[in-house]
Design an enzyme around this catalytic site. Structure first.
Site, PDB file in Angstrom:
ATOM      1  N   LYS A  17       0.846  -1.190   0.000  1.00  0.00           N
ATOM      2  CA  LYS A  17       0.000   0.000   0.000  1.00  0.00           C
ATOM      3  C   LYS A  17       0.884   1.243   0.000  1.00  0.00           C
ATOM      4  O   LYS A  17       1.901   1.286   0.692  1.00  0.00           O
ATOM      5  CB  LYS A  17      -0.887  -0.013   1.248  1.00  0.00           C
ATOM      6  CG  LYS A  17      -1.736   1.229   1.485  1.00  0.00           C
ATOM      7  CD  LYS A  17      -1.062   2.312   2.336  1.00  0.00           C
ATOM      8  CE  LYS A  17      -0.578   1.850   3.678  1.00  0.00           C
ATOM      9  NZ  LYS A  17       0.103   2.986   4.438  1.00  0.00           N
ATOM     10  N   ASP A 143      -5.763   0.903   8.899  1.00  0.00           N
ATOM     11  CA  ASP A 143      -5.527   0.741   7.462  1.00  0.00           C
ATOM     12  C   ASP A 143      -6.132  -0.535   6.880  1.00  0.00           C
ATOM     13  O   ASP A 143      -6.164  -0.698   5.656  1.00  0.00           O
ATOM     14  CB  ASP A 143      -4.019   0.722   7.165  1.00  0.00           C
ATOM     15  CG  ASP A 143      -3.405   2.106   7.182  1.00  0.00           C
ATOM     16  OD1 ASP A 143      -4.152   3.093   7.300  1.00  0.00           O
ATOM     17  OD2 ASP A 143      -2.158   2.197   7.073  1.00  0.00           O
TER      18      ASP A 143
END
Length: 284
Positions: A17, A143
């Site tokens: 990510k 997240d």
């Protein structure tokens, strides 16, 4: 390492990510922070595999496996959460090939937990949608819901209020990740943020918003790991579309219009900073 007798019937990529921008707006009473960010994901990362087992177990190997626990791990937390939610009594023999640095601002453990949920959703045939898995994952970490969706999206609140985005002008771009192999504590970086609200992410075109954005954690992370500034300086010399630190650091990235440009930049960076870790991947 798994032996030849080990059989894994399915696997899932835990995609790296990156935060194309990360604006910290204010501190919240519960210790979290109100943020605005653009999540993007690469087509490379860790790999989670699964096979049949009487219990939920985890084996870890790979270049960044040292120091990771196979009994106290977000992967197991995610597996037990899904099993409890879906009333699954079956076990699962999980294997993590750890290819991403730990505590590096590119998803890591969050992406691993998210990939575990997607993988076991298939393996156990629990039939949950990605949106339902993302919602289920919220208690595991800020997240993780974005990593479950595994696509470009805008995140607000603590990062869990998500709006999926079309890649638009990002389509076809490649990212060069560069990490100095210096773990940086997310908690300390957020703690050291100066508390100044520098404004919102702009609306409109995704690429324009990303380029016009910033990472408000870059300065406090750089105070902990000064080499971040050196990496960003060298990335800037490779003429990327944009270069920035991801998340709370210490991984930085350059964004390029072609894979060839990203690979060439990787060679340039390695020649100047030979001890850093690098990876090139396409944006999903």
């Amino acid at each position: 390492m798994p032996t030849d007798s080990d059989t894994f019937c399915d696997s899932e990529l835990a995609c790296a990510k990156i935060n194309l921008a990360l604006h910290v707006r204010r501190r919240l009473p519960d210790g979290y922070h109100d943020i605005e960010t653009i999540f993007a994901f690469l087509d490379c990362g860790d790999v989670i595999s699964v096979g049949t087992g009487q219990a939920i177990t985890l084996l870890i190997d790979g270049p960044f496996s040292d120091g990771l626990s196979n009994s106290n791990n977000l992967i197991l937390d995610a597996a037990h959460l899904l099993a409890s939610h879906a009333n699954v009594e079956a076990g699962a023999r999980l294997h993590l090939e750890k290819c991403l640095p730990v505590a590096s601002g590119i998803g890591g453990g969050s992406a691993d937990a998210a990939a575990t949920l997607r993988l076991l959703n298939r393996f156990w045939e629990t039939g949950l949608s990605l949106e339902a898995l993302a919602q289920l994952s919220e208690p595991l970490g800020a997240d993780i819901p974005a990593c479950v969706l595994n696509q470009t999206c805008r995140g607000e609140g603590i990062g869990q209020d998500l709006v999926p985005l079309e890649n638009g002008a990002l389509e076809g771009h490649y990212a060069l990740l560069a990490n100095p192999l210096v773990p940086v504590s997310t908690a300390i970086v957020f703690q050291d943020w100066d508390g100044v609200d520098r404004g919102a992410l702009q609306d409109g075109d995704l690429m324009d918003a990303a380029i016009a954005g910033r990472n408000d954690l870059q300065k406090p992370a750089g105070n902990l790991a000064p080499i971040i500034a050196d990496i960003l300086s060298e990335l800037g010399k490779t003429e990327p579309v944009m270069a920035r630190m991801s998340g709370s650091g210490a991984t930085c990235f350059g964004l390029y219009e072609t894979e060839q440009l990203a690979l060439a930049a990787r060679e340039d960076i390695a020649a100047i900073l030979p001890d850093i870790w690098t990876m090139v991947g396409g944006l999903k």
